[in-house]
Design an enzyme around this catalytic site. Structure first.
Site, PDB file in Angstrom:
ATOM      1  N   MET A  27       0.979  -0.938  -0.199  1.00  0.00           N
ATOM      2  CA  MET A  27       0.075  -0.325   0.499  1.00  0.00           C
ATOM      3  C   MET A  27       0.781   1.172  -0.295  1.00  0.00           C
ATOM      4  O   MET A  27       0.377   2.544   0.327  1.00  0.00           O
ATOM      5  CB  MET A  27      -0.810   0.144   1.443  1.00  0.00           C
ATOM      6  N   GLY A  28       2.477   0.863  -0.332  1.00  0.00           N
ATOM      7  CA  GLY A  28       3.182   2.333  -0.817  1.00  0.00           C
ATOM      8  C   GLY A  28       4.249   2.774   0.908  1.00  0.00           C
ATOM      9  O   GLY A  28       3.289   2.286   2.137  1.00  0.00           O
ATOM     10  N   GLY A  33      10.655  -2.531   5.847  1.00  0.00           N
ATOM     11  CA  GLY A  33       9.703  -4.300   5.217  1.00  0.00           C
ATOM     12  C   GLY A  33      10.148  -4.873   3.709  1.00  0.00           C
ATOM     13  O   GLY A  33       9.773  -4.984   3.444  1.00  0.00           O
ATOM     14  N   HIS A  34       9.807  -3.308   3.265  1.00  0.00           N
ATOM     15  CA  HIS A  34       8.679  -3.333   2.146  1.00  0.00           C
ATOM     16  C   HIS A  34       9.864  -3.631   0.996  1.00  0.00           C
ATOM     17  O   HIS A  34      10.090  -4.885   0.390  1.00  0.00           O
ATOM     18  CB  HIS A  34       8.276  -2.326   0.993  1.00  0.00           C
TER      19      HIS A  34
HETATM   20  P1  AMP Z   1       1.497  -3.062   3.804  1.00  0.00           P
HETATM   21  O1  AMP Z   1       1.965  -1.768   2.765  1.00  0.00           O
HETATM   22  O2  AMP Z   1       1.354  -2.498   4.313  1.00  0.00           O
HETATM   23  O3  AMP Z   1      -0.013  -3.436   2.649  1.00  0.00           O
HETATM   24  O4  AMP Z   1       2.417  -4.203   3.316  1.00  0.00           O
HETATM   25  C1  AMP Z   1       3.072  -5.061   2.143  1.00  0.00           C
HETATM   26  C2  AMP Z   1       3.358  -5.753   2.118  1.00  0.00           C
HETATM   27  O5  AMP Z   1       4.652  -6.005   3.049  1.00  0.00           O
HETATM   28  C3  AMP Z   1       2.697  -7.289   2.956  1.00  0.00           C
HETATM   29  O6  AMP Z   1       2.667  -8.491   2.422  1.00  0.00           O
HETATM   30  C4  AMP Z   1       3.553  -7.095   4.172  1.00  0.00           C
HETATM   31  O7  AMP Z   1       2.636  -8.025   5.030  1.00  0.00           O
HETATM   32  C5  AMP Z   1       4.902  -6.673   4.907  1.00  0.00           C
HETATM   33  N1  AMP Z   1       5.187  -6.196   5.504  1.00  0.00           N
HETATM   34  C6  AMP Z   1       5.342  -5.136   6.153  1.00  0.00           C
HETATM   35  N2  AMP Z   1       5.640  -4.397   7.319  1.00  0.00           N
HETATM   36  C7  AMP Z   1       6.717  -5.497   7.093  1.00  0.00           C
HETATM   37  C8  AMP Z   1       8.079  -6.106   7.742  1.00  0.00           C
HETATM   38  N3  AMP Z   1       7.737  -4.951   9.357  1.00  0.00           N
HETATM   39  N4  AMP Z   1       8.222  -7.017   8.006  1.00  0.00           N
HETATM   40  C9  AMP Z   1       7.987  -7.562   6.547  1.00  0.00           C
HETATM   41  N5  AMP Z   1       6.863  -7.445   6.031  1.00  0.00           N
HETATM   42  C10 AMP Z   1       6.297  -6.460   6.028  1.00  0.00           C
END
Ligand code: AMP
Length: 280
Positions: A27-28, A33-34
């Site tokens: 979601m940007g 992590g990303h």
């Molecule tokens: P989001 O942008 O928050 O929807 O996350 C997109 C992807 O990044 C999802 O698969 C999340 O599980 C992963 N993600 C978000 N935060 C982390 C993190 N700290 N460590 C590993 N993966 C993450």
């Protein structure tokens, strides 16, 4: 890096390119992590393959009155982040094209989605499954990468891929954390300085649960109580749920075992954070 903002561009690329493609749906407001997901995607794609990152703040997975409107959308920084991380494709569709006004079909998972996040956020996983199914159709990836930070989401996507026969390999990536243990998250930006200082308590609570398990404690109740006691040392924390669950079924257990996982969601002010840890 090619940037696509329409369905047509994404589909024509997917049809024309015969490269192995690995997708990282996001979601940007991209963070470390990303970055780790993109690195793993590159490894999985190989030198000749391509890494596609999608950025879409998906209204369907937010509750009415949730943080959809104020969710951070730093477009230029995200573009640069993807370029620097070595992505080949950035897909950033617009909401009108993804959801026409009379949109009326969605994807529901009816077992794993009933607990934890699914119970606290009704409709959330319908939004997630629906958008991920659409992204899989549009970008036709060979594999897709998801974070274990959202372990319930990862489990549900694996189930969707199995039950609906998507020809997509799902790759899970361990949670990336900040130096003090807090799981990296786009929502950490919402925290005030005091909330930010207290937020690592979540991780400390999960570590305490694991320590007890390692020392032989098997009562889920006792483990949960100990973890709760750690969180209550942070006056700004308000626990939404804290549960020991079976890592496959996501059902609560009363006796913890090697396949147990502890999951927590807590509010710090208005900001809701989640985290989880396997007990062994
Ligand atoms: P989001 O942008 O928050 O929807 O996350 C997109 C992807 O990044 C999802 O698969 C999340 O599980 C992963 N993600 C978000 N935060 C982390 C993190 N700290 N460590 C590993 N993966 C993450």
């Amino acid at each position: 890096m090619q940037i696509f903002s329409t369905v047509r561009e994404a589909v024509s690329h997917s049809r024309e390119s015969d490269k192995r493609r690995v997708l990282v749906p996001t979601m940007g407001a991209l963070h470390r992590g990303h970055g780790e997901l993109i690195r793993v995607a590159r490894e999985a794609a190989g030198k000749k393959g391509e890494v596609a990152v999608s950025i879409f703040v998906n209204p369907l997975q937010f509750a009415p009155g949730g943080d959809y409107e104020k969710y951070p959308r730093p477009e230029r920084e995200d573009d640069e982040f993807c370029r620097d991380a070595g992505a080949d494709i950035l897909f950033r569709p617009n909401v009108e094209e993804m959801y026409p006004a009379d949109f009326s079909i969605s994807v529901d998972e009816n077992s794993l989605a009933m607990t934890l996040e699914g119970r606290s956020r009704p409709g959330h996983f319908r939004g997630v499954c629906t958008v991920v199914a659409k992204l899989f159709h549009l970008l036709a990836p060979n594999a897709a990468v998801f974070g274990e930070k959202d372990f319930q989401q990862l489990a549900i996507i694996r189930r969707m891929v199995r039950d609906l026969n998507f020809p997509v390999e799902i790759i899970g990536v361990p949670t990336v954390r900040e130096g003090d243990g807090l799981a990296s998250s786009s929502r950490n930006k919402y925290l005030t300085a005091d909330e930010r200082a207290q937020a690592p308590t979540l991780q400390r609570a999960l570590q305490e649960a694991r320590r007890l398990f390692t020392e032989g404690e098997r009562s889920a109740e006792a483990i949960q109580t100990a973890a709760r006691n750690v969180i209550t040392t942070a006056p700004l924390a308000r626990i939404d749920y804290l549960e020991v669950v079976n890592a496959d079924t996501l059902q609560t257990v009363s006796v913890a075992d090697a396949n147990s996982l502890i999951a927590v969601a807590a509010f710090f002010g208005q900001t809701r954070l989640i985290d989880n840890l396997r007990l062994s």
